[in-house]
Design a protein around this motif. Structure first.
Motif, PDB file in Angstrom:
ATOM      1  N   SER A 126       0.838  -1.194   0.000  1.00 10.72           N
ATOM      2  CA  SER A 126       0.000   0.000   0.000  1.00 10.72           C
ATOM      3  C   SER A 126       0.876   1.249   0.000  1.00 10.72           C
ATOM      4  O   SER A 126       2.109   1.163   0.020  1.00 10.72           O
ATOM      5  N   ASP A 184      -2.821   3.040  -4.890  1.00 12.86           N
ATOM      6  CA  ASP A 184      -2.448   2.962  -3.477  1.00 12.86           C
ATOM      7  C   ASP A 184      -2.397   1.519  -2.993  1.00 12.86           C
ATOM      8  O   ASP A 184      -2.235   1.273  -1.803  1.00 12.86           O
ATOM      9  N   GLY A 223      -3.954   8.564  -0.487  1.00 10.62           N
ATOM     10  CA  GLY A 223      -2.528   8.792  -0.303  1.00 10.62           C
ATOM     11  C   GLY A 223      -1.906   9.607  -1.414  1.00 10.62           C
ATOM     12  O   GLY A 223      -2.585  10.370  -2.111  1.00 10.62           O
TER      13      GLY A 223
END
Lengths: 83, 83, 83, 83, 83
Positions: free
Chosen positions: B53, B69, C54
């Motif tokens: 991740s 991600d 992210g």
């Protein structure tokens, strides 16, 4: 960083070449699920270890492009699991 | 990294061009919710896989600007689901 | 990536200039809390979408300095919500 | 950032050299699990502190390549633990 | 991004110099724990705000090296807390 206990080595023959030959270990947070961490220290099952997550885990391998999100960076000298 | 089981391919015709033609797979953590991972290895449904991740998942695709991600980086040789 | 359903547009007049005029949408993970995502595809309420979180979410906007942590990158062709 | 209370120093003799000699502290979020943070301020057990996670925690050490994911960046002047 | 409500200013006299003089606010997610966010907009207690986490929160301060992991980037025009 989080504290995990090393369980065992994880074998994955079919994997991307960027993972190189660094050992992948199954680690377990107390009361948490299992994760897989790259071992940058040299651990044996049963060790309590410190793991860095996120982008810091890549820096910890010494290769910023290493595709990890969890790396073992230290073995704890003494750890009494709190009950 | 976390361990997931591959469920199936996810089809998304209307998507941004940066995703290119890499396959997107629905994966499931044991007891967890479904996630979507880019497949950098070549998996089939039922495989137990290692997923990276965060920013490491972009490095794993070989293209640091790839907008992911979660990326599958290895198939586990033997995995006994713990009950 | 995670799967969300689009709820509605979020209005925020008083915001930092770096957010530009990209639409901000309220999205909802099944059984999860609401989040706010930047729309890089063009969605309408009700759509089931793939969101990148992210640092990959910034790459997905086409501007690496865009201050987001969640970006819609694709609309799912068919999604049967599992009951 | 999150608010933690400092518990104690963590000793790890066998660790990667990139961690240098910055102190590692066991910190505890209210009602949460223990974490390990790098101390960039100078704390003593009992202090309530602000910790930065993610890539910002590396910037906080003054060395962008420092392999951390949690760094103490400030001591809170007054903190009444809410019951 | 996530939606938070501003509670109050957090005072931390003893902190690293990189935090500069940007205000730190205690924010609260509905039903979640308190967090600390850097205010890049100018908020008052009670405001419902959009916060960016991760590396995007650093970009939002206008200084990529700012050591934050949560930054307020906009005030929501109208927000009805769902019951």
């Amino acid at each position: 960083m989080k504290i995990y206990q090393v369980e065992r080595t994880l074998w994955s023959t079919n994997r991307i070449p960027q993972l190189k030959n660094l050992p992948l270990l199954v680690v377990k947070e107390r009361g948490g699920a299992r994760s897989v961490a790259v071992d940058a220290v040299g651990c044996v099952p049963g060790d309590w270890v410190i793991c860095v997550s996120g982008s810091g885990s890549r820096a910890a391998t010494g290769d910023k492009d290493y595709p990890t999100d969890l790396t073992i960076v230290g073995i704890i000298d003494v750890w009494e699991e709190d009950g």
